[in-house]
Design a protein around this motif. Structure first.
Motif, PDB file in Angstrom:
ATOM      1  N   GLU A   1      81.992  53.697  45.285  1.00 36.36           N
ATOM      2  CA  GLU A   1      81.306  54.682  44.444  1.00 36.36           C
ATOM      3  C   GLU A   1      82.098  54.966  43.176  1.00 36.36           C
ATOM      4  O   GLU A   1      81.533  55.058  42.079  1.00 36.36           O
ATOM      5  N   ASN A   2      83.420  55.098  43.300  1.00 30.62           N
ATOM      6  CA  ASN A   2      84.262  55.397  42.137  1.00 30.62           C
ATOM      7  C   ASN A   2      84.268  54.253  41.132  1.00 30.62           C
ATOM      8  O   ASN A   2      84.270  54.478  39.921  1.00 30.62           O
TER       9      ASN A   2
ATOM     10  N   LYS B   1      81.102  54.452  39.147  1.00 34.45           N
ATOM     11  CA  LYS B   1      81.152  55.552  38.173  1.00 34.45           C
ATOM     12  C   LYS B   1      81.991  55.166  36.960  1.00 34.45           C
ATOM     13  O   LYS B   1      81.610  55.437  35.820  1.00 34.45           O
ATOM     14  N   ARG B   2      83.151  54.547  37.223  1.00 37.44           N
ATOM     15  CA  ARG B   2      84.013  54.126  36.107  1.00 37.44           C
ATOM     16  C   ARG B   2      83.314  53.080  35.254  1.00 37.44           C
ATOM     17  O   ARG B   2      83.426  53.090  34.023  1.00 37.44           O
TER      18      ARG B   2
ATOM     19  N   GLU C   1      80.713  54.855  33.149  1.00 35.86           N
ATOM     20  CA  GLU C   1      81.360  55.591  32.059  1.00 35.86           C
ATOM     21  C   GLU C   1      81.832  54.650  30.960  1.00 35.86           C
ATOM     22  O   GLU C   1      81.712  54.949  29.770  1.00 35.86           O
TER      23      GLU C   1
END
Length: 366
Positions: free
Chosen positions: A332-333, A336-337, A340
């Motif tokens: 998930e991270n 997200k990165r 972004e």
């Protein structure tokens, strides 16, 4: 397994940055090639099948002959080493240490292996261990947005690849070629197809290879519907190329899915998608029977599903040269990165465009 010059760091780098079970024991730089070589066993099996089927033409004895080796391989599977990463995440660092020392011995790094301890292994994966929960189930594949997207897309890709692959395979006699010869052709075409797949997987990426091979295969299957039946050579050639594309897609399936699912649910995810592949193989003969009512319908469905799943393949994250994730939170991270980063890139692009527009207007006014 190749280990670097620095003893302790070599083993740790190999275990924790070069990660399905086979993937976790293969260095990242040769993961694509080794995974494809494993898939060649399927190709050679198809070619050997021709000789066995020609020699043993009674179907019961043929089935018995082909099924017997599975019992031997089933028993030998108990001696395969379990994933060291998974063992550590399951609080079985002592078993992981035993496997790692065995691997170090195989690579003539026995002295370096002796320096490893369970404390070192746990400290290396301290962050992952702190984020892990007790047990995981198939439901965990659908609880978070990115994991749900990965699970749904990979399920569709695996189902459609197997569905179209066996849809072509069960229709070999339709091409008017000797069944043994067509089996050899369909098996041999995998050899160059998978070699080409190694190149695209290694230099372009998993997502491109997966999506393109499926879309190309589906398109070829549908185009073949419109080729006159008296042009058997062309029809057989197109079918062989389509089957080769599906073979490439199958090779990519195993590699890409294994890299997408985190360690804690990798075997669960792989079990889910391989079940979908088996389901696709089961449905393929049923769809074939629709040809009794509308001749072109089966191939339209096979090709259409391949194209749809190819589009789904482009929606999956790219995993080329990216270390395997260990936890769902890591997956998930990363997403997200990535989102972004894409947003920042778009902002910079818009900003540059606005600056250029303003400058152009100023120049025009002056």
């Amino acid at each position: 397994m190749a280990l670097s010059e620095k003893p302790l760091e070599a083993l740790l780098v190999h275990l924790f940055t070069h990660n399905d079970k086979n993937l976790e024991w293969i260095p990242m730089k040769v993961r694509t090639a080794v995974s494809t070589y494993f898939n060649y066993s399927y190709t050679f099996g198809q070619l050997i099948l021709v000789g066995i089927a020609f020699a043993i033409q009674h179907w019961r004895w043929l089935q018995f002959t082909l099924a017997t080796p599975f019992y031997i391989f089933f028993l030998s599977s108990w001696w395969f080493p379990e994933s060291a990463r998974w063992l550590i995440l399951q609080n079985k660092a002592d078993v992981a240490l035993k496997h790692l020392k065995w691997v170090a011995k195989l690579n003539n790094k026995e002295e370096e292996g002796k320096t490893l301890t369970t404390a070192i292994l746990k400290s290396t994966m301290e962050k992952e261990l702190s984020n892990i929960k007790g047990k995981y189930s198939v439901l965990d594949l659908f609880k978070t947005p990115i994991m749900c997207k990965i699970a749904c897309c990979t399920m569709l890709v695996w189902f459609s690849t197997s569905f179209a692959y066996y849809g072509l395979a069960i229709d070999l006699q339709r091409f008017g070629v000797d069944i043994y010869l067509i089996q050899i052709i369909f098996g041999a075409v995998d050899i160059p197809a998978k070699l080409l797949g190694v190149v695209t997987l290694s230099y372009i990426g998993r997502r491109f290879t997966q999506g393109t091979s499926l879309i190309l295969a589906g398109s070829i299957v549908i185009i073949n519907i419109f080729i006159p039946k008296d042009m058997q050579a062309l029809r057989t050639s197109l079918a062989a190329i389509g089957k080769g594309c599906l073979a490439t897609a199958f090779s990519c399936c195993y590699l890409h899915a294994g890299e997408l699912y985190p360690t804690v649910v990798r075997q669960t995810g792989m079990g889910l998608v391989t079940t979908m592949a088996r389901f696709g193989a089961m449905v393929a003969p049923v769809v074939k029977m629709t040809g009794d009512y509308i001749a072109f319908l089966p191939m339209t469905i096979y090709g259409g599903m391949a194209i749809i799943s190819g589009i789904a393949g482009f929606l999956l994250p790219e995993t080329l040269n990216i270390p395997l994730p260990d936890t769902i939170e890591e997956v998930e991270n990363r997403a997200k990165r990535s989102a972004e980063k894409d947003a920042d890139s778009k902002k910079d692009e818009i900003s540059l465009q606005e600056t250029f527009t303003s400058k152009t207007e100023a120049d025009h006014l002056t």
